[in-house]
Write a protein that holds these residues in place. Structure first.
Motif, mmCIF file in Angstrom:
data_model
loop_
_atom_site.group_PDB
_atom_site.id
_atom_site.type_symbol
_atom_site.label_atom_id
_atom_site.label_comp_id
_atom_site.label_asym_id
_atom_site.label_seq_id
_atom_site.Cartn_x
_atom_site.Cartn_y
_atom_site.Cartn_z
ATOM 1 N N GLN A 48 0.831 -1.211 0.000
ATOM 2 C CA GLN A 48 0.000 0.000 0.000
ATOM 3 C C GLN A 48 0.863 1.258 0.000
ATOM 4 O OE1 GLN A 48 -2.079 0.914 3.871
ATOM 5 N NE2 GLN A 48 -1.505 -1.148 4.441
ATOM 6 N N GLN B 61 1.395 4.275 -3.112
ATOM 7 C CA GLN B 61 1.279 5.708 -2.843
ATOM 8 C C GLN B 61 2.568 6.451 -3.182
ATOM 9 O OE1 GLN B 61 -1.399 6.587 0.791
ATOM 10 N NE2 GLN B 61 -0.763 4.476 1.120
ATOM 11 N N LYS C 6 2.611 7.070 -6.864
ATOM 12 C CA LYS C 6 1.790 8.223 -7.273
ATOM 13 C C LYS C 6 2.496 9.530 -6.941
ATOM 14 C CE LYS C 6 -1.048 8.110 -9.378
ATOM 15 N NZ LYS C 6 -0.938 7.873 -10.857
ATOM 16 N N PHE D 74 -5.866 4.215 -1.675
ATOM 17 C CA PHE D 74 -4.422 4.424 -1.886
ATOM 18 C C PHE D 74 -4.100 5.079 -3.227
ATOM 19 C CE2 PHE D 74 -4.506 0.343 0.735
ATOM 20 C CZ PHE D 74 -4.409 1.017 1.945
ATOM 21 N N GLY D 75 -5.119 5.315 -4.035
ATOM 22 C CA GLY D 75 -4.888 6.072 -5.268
ATOM 23 C C GLY D 75 -4.232 5.309 -6.406
ATOM 24 N N LYS E 143 -1.759 13.099 2.987
ATOM 25 C CA LYS E 143 -1.344 12.687 1.643
ATOM 26 C C LYS E 143 -0.940 11.226 1.588
ATOM 27 C CE LYS E 143 0.191 17.122 -0.172
ATOM 28 N NZ LYS E 143 1.360 17.998 -0.284
ATOM 29 N N MET E 144 -0.795 10.619 2.748
ATOM 30 C CA MET E 144 -0.496 9.186 2.802
ATOM 31 C C MET E 144 -1.529 8.534 3.717
ATOM 32 S SD MET E 144 2.313 8.113 1.063
ATOM 33 C CE MET E 144 2.663 6.565 1.868
ATOM 34 N N ASN E 145 -2.079 7.453 3.240
ATOM 35 C CA ASN E 145 -3.003 6.674 4.068
ATOM 36 C C ASN E 145 -2.320 5.388 4.495
ATOM 37 O OD1 ASN E 145 -5.358 8.317 4.002
ATOM 38 N ND2 ASN E 145 -5.563 7.785 1.830
ATOM 39 N N TYR E 146 -2.789 4.834 5.598
ATOM 40 C CA TYR E 146 -2.234 3.555 6.021
ATOM 41 C C TYR E 146 -3.334 2.747 6.691
ATOM 42 C CZ TYR E 146 1.403 0.214 7.002
ATOM 43 O OH TYR E 146 2.170 -0.930 6.996
#
Lengths: 351, 351
Positions: A174, A178, A181, A204-205, A312-315
């Motif tokens: 994941q 990111q 991107k 997560f784009g 700007k970052m997911n987890y």
């Protein structure tokens, strides 16, 4: 003596029952109850006593459950003995000048409630507590450094390149998606359920995602998502997937080999047939371990912490509660039961 | 018109009869007799007419004999059409400003006595004729650049490292072994006959050599020659050999993948099972082609020509005489019939 006794507390521990072959089962491990003093024994220098908060379930641990003739990069577990691995903990007592009671640390610890660590130099003090503590088993810990080192250092990505990530919703995947991107790459991931595939694009784009279990022909699936081919493959899976990827790599493609989870439980790993592709396409395939890149950790934190704060970052984490749930959580990695980073919350009270 | 007719000469040519599957046979090719004018046709600009002296038999040519869905790095041959490949030739006529009659060149030419080349930019003029002309199909040509680029550029060898070369008496392998000794490495090679194995130690200075056909357990053989493991593997073979090598690689080992000759004639390449080794050992495996490194050719000549003159580099060739022998010579590569670099002397009279 009476004082020390008073401070002895219960210490539940996860031990390996016996060496494992094939898929690991919960019953390959035991949860036993022991006790431990909350004071470091007199005369023990440079030691810390930890109260473990989170334990990290990581695929590489599978290798340590097997009796091995050719030792892996980490020593195997011993039957009847405690498991260990990455975790987040609070220092309860310390005779090491660099650590004091109350410090939060992450690093190698035991799969138990309390751990007496005699070489704490390997523990990293947690300086930033405005991100969730659990993140130090994932995005801010070893998986984070794995994704960072593997993608930026091993793959040297360039804007506009085509990136493929397998096991893409996992602890590392994941993040790689990111990062891709952020660099301006086109990135597609694969995972093993609809829920995970949805996460890849929605959370997560990723530009595209597919369920590898629903693709009878992986080569055809990759050709659909990468009509121009793949510049960078972040390899978490191995076997048939790697074979299909090799057919779809572009000239001067890079394959960062992080792990091969599809192979860990096989008596004999699957054969990979398409390696001749590396010659004509000048492919570079490189194995790496996060441990070789910890000199970049503060640089990584400088990059990642603002991204986390700015959203700007997911987890995504999959948290099992209580040390009793640790064996099932670890085993679940190999059937893909976890959605996101699998960890174990040892004790809710401390956080 | 009468004048042009007078200059027409016989031109024997080797053509591909049909696409090949499995091991190639002499009968997969035809030697036909055509004719050619010794003057370049009027109006043909930037063209050279070559009298071929030597033709080079190279393992990569096998790939071009198959009908391929996924094109290799060189276009396949066409059934009924001329074969081409590396060779050494003399310019008989030229309308290209860079070439004139009498020039010696090496590069891509037809498998025939005379070739009309319409893109001679790919031909390299031979400036040094104090080494045998035939060397430009080997040590001073593509195989030389392959060994040089693969060993020095891809593997970055260091003094004292342990180097293993498969197909070690071949056009490229014999050079890699000698380069390894020049750098101060320990080098062991394998080959497929006693004669070749003897050459490795007696003529090329390998520290050890073995006949892979007499080793039922390649892993055990490698452990015997490399008790400390392998830092650099120069891969010419693939399949089972690569699998055994992976088990014996050392930390941060490098595998330069030059080719996989054991696999070229199989319907389905063998599976390689031990790729997980690349993670824990941080192995880098990299495919390469000499063609990407020709900007280093003059640097290579500066290094290699004095070594040849001083007798510090040896080069063993296996010369088949006459273009009629070309199909058998090419086919022989795949049964290991050749001892050293296989080439074809097209016409003794010119040299």
């Amino acid at each position: 003596m009476a004082g020390a006794d008073q401070e002895a507390v219960r210490n539940k521990q996860v031990t390996l029952k016996h060496y494992v072959s094939g898929f690991p089962k919960e019953s390959d491990m035991c949860v036993i109850t022991s006790s431990i003093s909350l004071k470091i024994p007199q005369g023990s220098k440079d030691t810390v006593l930890l109260k473990n908060i989170y334990l990290s379930c990581d695929p590489y641990m599978r290798g340590r459950m097997s009796k091995s003739d050719s030792p892996s990069f980490v020593a195997p577990f011993q039957p009847g003995s405690l498991l260990n691995g990455y975790g987040v903990a609070k220092v309860v007592d310390s005779t090491h000048p660099n650590y004091e009671k109350g410090d939060l640390v992450w690093g190698f610890t035991g799969w138990e409630e309390y751990s007496l660590v005699t070489s704490p130099e390997l523990l990293i003090k947690i300086q930033h507590t405005d991100a969730p503590l659990s993140y130090y088993t994932g995005i801010l810990g070893m998986p984070g450094m794995t994704a960072y080192a593997g993608f930026y250092e091993v793959c040297s990505p360039k804007k506009g390149e085509y990136v493929y990530v397998s096991a893409a919703s996992g602890a590392v995947g994941q993040l790689v998606g990111q990062f891709a991107k952020l660099v301006g790459c086109y990135v597609v991931g694969s995972a093993g359920s609809k829920e995970k595939v949805d996460l890849l694009t929605s959370k997560f784009g990723f530009d595209g995602a597919f369920n590898y279990k629903e693709e009878p022909d992986l080569d055809a699936a990759l050709k659909r998502y990468f009509p121009e081919g793949i510049d960078i493959y972040f390899e978490n899976v191995g076997g048939k997937m790697l074979d299909a990827v090799l057919l779809n790599m572009r000239l001067r493609g890079r394959i960062a080999v992080c792990g091969m989870i599809s192979q860990y439980n096989l008596e004999k790993p699957e054969g990979v047939h398409n390696l001749m592709q590396v010659v004509g396409k000048r492919i570079r395939m490189e194995g790496f371990l996060a441990g070789d890149y910890y000199h970049l950790y503060s640089k990584y934190l400088d990059m990642i912490l603002p991204f986390i704060k700015e959203g700007k970052m997911n987890y995504v984490e999959d948290v099992a509660e209580g040390i009793e749930s640790a064996p099932a959580a670890l085993v679940g990695l190999f059937s893909g039961k976890n959605v996101g980073k699998q960890l174990v919350l040892v004790d809710r009270q401390i956080i």
